[in-house]
Motif scaffolding. Structure first.
Motif, PDB file in Angstrom:
ATOM      1  N   ARG A  12      -2.188   3.391   1.286  1.00  0.00           N
ATOM      2  CA  ARG A  12      -1.313   2.793   1.349  1.00  0.00           C
ATOM      3  C   ARG A  12      -0.859   2.120   2.665  1.00  0.00           C
ATOM      4  O   ARG A  12      -0.760   2.985   3.670  1.00  0.00           O
ATOM      5  CB  ARG A  12       0.228   3.389   0.632  1.00  0.00           C
ATOM      6  N   LEU A  13      -0.499   0.851   2.866  1.00  0.00           N
ATOM      7  CA  LEU A  13      -0.270   0.398   4.066  1.00  0.00           C
ATOM      8  C   LEU A  13       1.021  -0.380   4.041  1.00  0.00           C
ATOM      9  O   LEU A  13       1.333  -1.332   2.877  1.00  0.00           O
ATOM     10  CB  LEU A  13      -1.392  -0.924   4.408  1.00  0.00           C
ATOM     11  N   GLU A  14       1.869  -0.171   4.734  1.00  0.00           N
ATOM     12  CA  GLU A  14       3.296  -0.658   4.702  1.00  0.00           C
ATOM     13  C   GLU A  14       3.538  -1.503   5.979  1.00  0.00           C
ATOM     14  O   GLU A  14       3.379  -1.195   7.254  1.00  0.00           O
ATOM     15  CB  GLU A  14       4.239   0.256   4.753  1.00  0.00           C
ATOM     16  N   THR A  15       3.717  -2.831   5.771  1.00  0.00           N
ATOM     17  CA  THR A  15       3.991  -3.507   7.016  1.00  0.00           C
ATOM     18  C   THR A  15       5.195  -4.329   6.903  1.00  0.00           C
ATOM     19  O   THR A  15       5.181  -5.476   5.816  1.00  0.00           O
ATOM     20  CB  THR A  15       2.885  -4.875   7.071  1.00  0.00           C
ATOM     21  N   GLY A  16       6.411  -4.315   7.210  1.00  0.00           N
ATOM     22  CA  GLY A  16       7.725  -4.972   7.203  1.00  0.00           C
ATOM     23  C   GLY A  16       8.192  -4.616   5.791  1.00  0.00           C
ATOM     24  O   GLY A  16       8.161  -3.399   5.261  1.00  0.00           O
ATOM     25  N   HIS A  17       8.276  -5.606   5.018  1.00  0.00           N
ATOM     26  CA  HIS A  17       8.606  -5.645   3.533  1.00  0.00           C
ATOM     27  C   HIS A  17       7.488  -5.417   2.675  1.00  0.00           C
ATOM     28  O   HIS A  17       7.619  -5.351   1.447  1.00  0.00           O
ATOM     29  CB  HIS A  17       9.597  -6.337   3.218  1.00  0.00           C
ATOM     30  N   THR A  18       6.408  -5.451   2.883  1.00  0.00           N
ATOM     31  CA  THR A  18       5.128  -5.730   2.188  1.00  0.00           C
ATOM     32  C   THR A  18       4.413  -4.306   2.157  1.00  0.00           C
ATOM     33  O   THR A  18       4.113  -3.585   3.266  1.00  0.00           O
ATOM     34  CB  THR A  18       4.007  -6.511   2.528  1.00  0.00           C
ATOM     35  N   THR A  19       4.024  -3.853   0.949  1.00  0.00           N
ATOM     36  CA  THR A  19       3.159  -2.554   0.667  1.00  0.00           C
ATOM     37  C   THR A  19       1.880  -2.966  -0.207  1.00  0.00           C
ATOM     38  O   THR A  19       1.987  -3.724  -0.991  1.00  0.00           O
ATOM     39  CB  THR A  19       4.072  -1.515  -0.110  1.00  0.00           C
ATOM     40  N   GLU A  20       0.783  -2.479   0.626  1.00  0.00           N
ATOM     41  CA  GLU A  20      -0.488  -2.997  -0.162  1.00  0.00           C
ATOM     42  C   GLU A  20      -1.042  -1.378  -0.284  1.00  0.00           C
ATOM     43  O   GLU A  20      -0.976  -0.468   0.378  1.00  0.00           O
ATOM     44  CB  GLU A  20      -1.384  -3.452   0.925  1.00  0.00           C
ATOM     45  N   GLU A  21      -1.780  -1.334  -1.338  1.00  0.00           N
ATOM     46  CA  GLU A  21      -2.500  -0.144  -1.900  1.00  0.00           C
ATOM     47  C   GLU A  21      -4.080  -0.792  -2.174  1.00  0.00           C
ATOM     48  O   GLU A  21      -4.397  -1.514  -2.268  1.00  0.00           O
ATOM     49  CB  GLU A  21      -1.840   0.462  -3.321  1.00  0.00           C
ATOM     50  N   ALA A  22      -4.861   0.567  -2.057  1.00  0.00           N
ATOM     51  CA  ALA A  22      -6.176   0.379  -2.324  1.00  0.00           C
ATOM     52  C   ALA A  22      -6.884   2.055  -2.778  1.00  0.00           C
ATOM     53  O   ALA A  22      -5.972   2.886  -2.587  1.00  0.00           O
ATOM     54  CB  ALA A  22      -7.071  -0.064  -1.282  1.00  0.00           C
ATOM     55  N   SER A  23      -7.899   2.100  -3.457  1.00  0.00           N
ATOM     56  CA  SER A  23      -8.563   2.991  -3.789  1.00  0.00           C
ATOM     57  C   SER A  23      -8.820   4.255  -2.561  1.00  0.00           C
ATOM     58  O   SER A  23      -8.880   5.519  -2.895  1.00  0.00           O
ATOM     59  CB  SER A  23      -9.685   3.046  -4.788  1.00  0.00           C
ATOM     60  N   SER A  24      -9.040   3.899  -1.376  1.00  0.00           N
ATOM     61  CA  SER A  24      -9.508   4.540  -0.223  1.00  0.00           C
ATOM     62  C   SER A  24      -8.990   3.829   1.024  1.00  0.00           C
ATOM     63  O   SER A  24      -8.512   2.707   0.969  1.00  0.00           O
ATOM     64  CB  SER A  24     -10.909   4.820  -0.458  1.00  0.00           C
ATOM     65  N   ILE A  25      -8.918   4.723   2.040  1.00  0.00           N
ATOM     66  CA  ILE A  25      -8.702   4.270   3.455  1.00  0.00           C
ATOM     67  C   ILE A  25      -9.703   3.235   3.808  1.00  0.00           C
ATOM     68  O   ILE A  25      -9.469   2.199   4.508  1.00  0.00           O
ATOM     69  CB  ILE A  25      -8.427   5.251   4.440  1.00  0.00           C
ATOM     70  N   GLU A  26     -10.837   3.431   3.497  1.00  0.00           N
ATOM     71  CA  GLU A  26     -11.931   2.400   3.922  1.00  0.00           C
ATOM     72  C   GLU A  26     -11.953   1.221   3.204  1.00  0.00           C
ATOM     73  O   GLU A  26     -11.923  -0.083   3.964  1.00  0.00           O
ATOM     74  CB  GLU A  26     -13.519   2.892   3.638  1.00  0.00           C
ATOM     75  N   ALA A  27     -11.607   1.201   1.760  1.00  0.00           N
ATOM     76  CA  ALA A  27     -11.355   0.034   1.230  1.00  0.00           C
ATOM     77  C   ALA A  27     -10.264  -0.839   1.643  1.00  0.00           C
ATOM     78  O   ALA A  27     -10.053  -2.117   1.723  1.00  0.00           O
ATOM     79  CB  ALA A  27     -11.298   0.224  -0.218  1.00  0.00           C
ATOM     80  N   LEU A  28      -9.057  -0.375   1.948  1.00  0.00           N
ATOM     81  CA  LEU A  28      -8.013  -0.826   2.533  1.00  0.00           C
ATOM     82  C   LEU A  28      -8.215  -1.394   3.990  1.00  0.00           C
ATOM     83  O   LEU A  28      -7.785  -2.464   4.106  1.00  0.00           O
ATOM     84  CB  LEU A  28      -6.921   0.078   2.585  1.00  0.00           C
TER      85      LEU A  28
END
Length: 173
Positions: A98-114
Motif C-alpha cells: 500500500r502506498l499513501e501519498t497525501g490523500h491518495t492510497t494505492e494498493e498492489a499485490s506486491s511491493i515489486e508490482a507497486l
C-alpha cells in the motif's frame, strides 16, 4: 480507504510527482551495520537520502530523505521532503503493498508490482536489501557499485531492458 483510479500514466507517475524535489538536496544516510564477532549484524532500519532516475519518455527522477524498516517481505518506507514533510508512506507484507501519498492510497499485490507501476521501472526489492547489507547479489540487467559501501554509498543501474534506471543511496554512520 480511498483507492486511486486514474489513467495509467498519472497513476504510474503519482509517486514520482509527489517526490519531485531538486537533485541538489542529495544528502546522507545510515549504512548497513558493521560486522560483529558473530558475523554481519542483520540490520532492519536504514535512513538517509535516495535518488531514482528513470530514463524514457518522459524521463522521471526524484530525490528524497527516507526511513526504511523491515526486509523484502515485511516492511515500510517513509519518504520526506526537504522541509521534513512526509511525501509518501509505503507498507508491504506477503499479502500486498500500500502506498499513501497525501490523500491518495494505492494498493498492489506486491511491493515489486507497486514500485514498478509508480516509478515506471522494476525495482529488485530482495536484491536491494542485500545491497544495503553490502552483499553483491547479481540481478540480470542490473549492475551494482558497492565499492563505496564502507563510505556509505551504493549505486545500482538497470541497463537492460528499457527503461534505463539509476538508483543512488547515500548513508552516514
Amino acid at each position: 480507504m480511498h483507492h486511486c483510479h486514474q489513467s495509467a500514466l498519472p497513476r504510474r507517475s503519482a509517486l514520482l510527482w509527489c517526490l519531485g524535489v531538486p537533485l541538489a538536496l542529495w544528502g546522507c544516510a545510515q549504512p548497513p551495520a558493521a560486522p560483529s564477532s558473530h558475523g554481519l549484524l542483520q540490520r532492519t532500519l536504514w535512513s538517509g537520502r535516495l535518488a531514482l532516475q528513470v530514463e524514457g519518455y518522459p524521463s522521471r527522477s526524484f530525490i528524497a530523505a527516507f526511513e526504511l524498516q523491515g526486509n523484502a517481505h515485511l516492511g515500510s518506507l517513509q519518504l520526506t521532503g526537504p522541509l521534513g514533510q512526509t511525501l509518501a508512506q509505503l507498507h508491504w507484507n506477503p499479502q500486498g503493498a500500500r502506498l499513501e501519498t497525501g490523500h491518495t492510497t494505492e494498493e498492489a499485490s506486491s511491493i515489486e508490482a507497486l514500485l514498478e507501476r509508480d516509478t515506471g521501472a522494476p525495482i529488485p526489492v530482495v536484491a536491494l536489501f542485500d545491497w544495503l547489507a553490502g552483499q553483491p547479489t547479481a540481478i540480470e540487467g542490473w549492475s551494482t557499485d558497492l565499492s563505496a559501501i564502507a563510505q556509505g554509498r551504493l549505486t545500482a543501474t538497470r541497463f537492460s531492458p528499457e527503461p534505463h534506471t539509476t538508483l543512488r543511496i547515500t548513508f552516514e554512520y
